[in-house]
Scaffold this motif. Sequence first.
Motif, mmCIF file in Angstrom:
data_model
loop_
_atom_site.group_PDB
_atom_site.id
_atom_site.type_symbol
_atom_site.label_atom_id
_atom_site.label_comp_id
_atom_site.label_asym_id
_atom_site.label_seq_id
_atom_site.Cartn_x
_atom_site.Cartn_y
_atom_site.Cartn_z
ATOM 1 N N LYS A 290 5.783 10.685 5.371
ATOM 2 C CA LYS A 290 5.454 12.083 5.665
ATOM 3 C C LYS A 290 5.536 12.380 7.165
ATOM 4 O O LYS A 290 6.064 13.417 7.595
ATOM 5 N N GLY A 291 5.000 11.448 7.995
ATOM 6 C CA GLY A 291 5.077 11.643 9.441
ATOM 7 C C GLY A 291 6.502 11.696 9.954
ATOM 8 O O GLY A 291 6.864 12.551 10.785
ATOM 9 N N GLU B 41 8.144 14.932 8.942
ATOM 10 C CA GLU B 41 7.687 16.054 9.778
ATOM 11 C C GLU B 41 8.404 16.057 11.136
ATOM 12 O O GLU B 41 8.812 17.118 11.638
ATOM 13 N N ASN C 102 0.849 -1.196 0.000
ATOM 14 C CA ASN C 102 0.000 0.000 0.000
ATOM 15 C C ASN C 102 0.884 1.245 0.000
ATOM 16 O O ASN C 102 1.510 1.587 0.995
ATOM 17 N N ARG C 103 0.920 1.916 -1.133
ATOM 18 C CA ARG C 103 1.778 3.096 -1.248
ATOM 19 C C ARG C 103 1.226 4.268 -0.443
ATOM 20 O O ARG C 103 1.992 5.100 0.057
ATOM 21 N N GLU C 104 -0.096 4.368 -0.311
ATOM 22 C CA GLU C 104 -0.664 5.475 0.454
ATOM 23 C C GLU C 104 -0.222 5.402 1.919
ATOM 24 O O GLU C 104 0.176 6.420 2.514
ATOM 25 N N GLU C 105 -0.282 4.203 2.487
ATOM 26 C CA GLU C 105 0.170 4.060 3.883
ATOM 27 C C GLU C 105 1.663 4.356 4.000
ATOM 28 O O GLU C 105 2.111 4.982 4.974
ATOM 29 N N ASP D 159 3.474 6.331 2.020
ATOM 30 C CA ASP D 159 3.677 7.779 1.891
ATOM 31 C C ASP D 159 3.265 8.507 3.176
ATOM 32 O O ASP D 159 3.914 9.488 3.581
ATOM 33 N N LYS D 160 2.190 8.022 3.810
ATOM 34 C CA LYS D 160 1.743 8.629 5.058
ATOM 35 C C LYS D 160 2.797 8.452 6.157
ATOM 36 O O LYS D 160 3.102 9.387 6.923
ATOM 37 N N LEU D 161 3.378 7.240 6.233
ATOM 38 C CA LEU D 161 4.420 6.977 7.227
ATOM 39 C C LEU D 161 5.645 7.853 6.973
ATOM 40 O O LEU D 161 6.218 8.447 7.899
#
Length: 462
Positions: free
Chosen positions: A28-29, A32, A19-22, A24-26
Amino acid sequence: MTGTENPASTKDTKVEKPNREEFDKLVKGLEEKIQANKDIVEDVKKKLDHINQSKEKGEKEVDPEEKKLKELKAVTQKVNETRKELFEQQKKNKAIRDQLRDQFDQTRKTFKDLDCPSLEHLEKKIRELEYHLTTNSLTLREEKQVLSDIKGLNSSKKMFSELENVRAAKERADAQGKEISQKLDVAKAEFEKAKAEEDAQFALVTSKREKKSNVRSEVPALLAKRNTAKEDINKLYDELKQARAEFQKKENAFRKYQNERYKELKEKRQAEFEQRKQEQKIRQLEKDEEKFENLHSNEFASIDQLISYLNKYLADNQDEKEEDSKASAAPTKLPEGATLIGKAARGFDDDIFGTKAKGKAAPAKKQAKKKTTTLVHDLHFLQEFQTLKVEAPLTLDAIPTAVERLNARKSELQKDKETQRANFLARKAEAEKSGTTAAGETETSAPSEAAAAPAEPATATA
């Protein structure tokens, strides 16, 4: 999938797409959090710089330790700027690689929809269509369709060139990314070394400053805060690196699974294609068998019709002869009680009136000329004789010879029919026995099969 593996292994061990969305979310976090710690480090740096500036203003002479610290800071700053530039290059390289990867996947998907796994396969299809166009009699509509298909396949060659260009650009971007990573590793080592020297020098200078002023008492807390932030940054970078490595591993496994599935599907379609090809060949042979069954049937019908036509002439001539013989042999019937007189009762040469000169013999009767019959045929029958390459009889006496020639021609055609049918059955048996054949063998055997098909007999109306 290697040749020794079970073809069904990919079905048993299905690999899910990561899952690329998960991911990318990881990422990004984590980025940050890294940026937040960088802000802390930058804030501490500003405070420390302010303390240093205050000290420099209060002192007339430049301390050698302070000078050395400035030099070390300059080195550290330079290395840090180099790292920032490398990070920017890495970010741009990552964006380029992502774009090329998406473009490469989209182009491969297009090839999958075209059912053309390779340039060789595409060129092979073009050759087959060109061969079909040159060796078959097609209608104008069919010929336009084949030419359109060839034109479309030729235009698809450009897509293979685009795919190779995208692949080459992707490989260059990957190589550039690896080079940037290596430079970052070197810059990191240099930065850590310079920073360690700076920190050591800074600690030395700080110890001296603490003796001079209580203003610098907060420096250790700032350093501790900065060091904690750096440690957190390093840990977050390790987590980010590990997350990317794990995602890349899953993505590689999924791509390998996809390639194996694609290979299985390709082999299955190739087998189905070969099977349909063989079935089509057998069906064509069955259609050709029907042609051999009716081979020369029109000539046979024409020969039988012509023989019947000539035999009718012979029968009519025989009946006419029999009627003439009966008429000449039958005596003249007279009414009851009547007698013949004159020339009918006596010979034609008898002198019943005494006027005939004596001493002269009567002239002999002229023998009747032998009757000959010339045959006049209809144009239709003359065309039949010409088609069968048999000379048409022009007299009754020539009829038996013509009948013999017709029967001989019929025997020749029957022998030719049996020979062609025997050859065809041998080819059919060989085709059924051989099973599926390679595409190259089919192409080389196509001309011989076309030549082996029975020729259409000349049209002869019965």
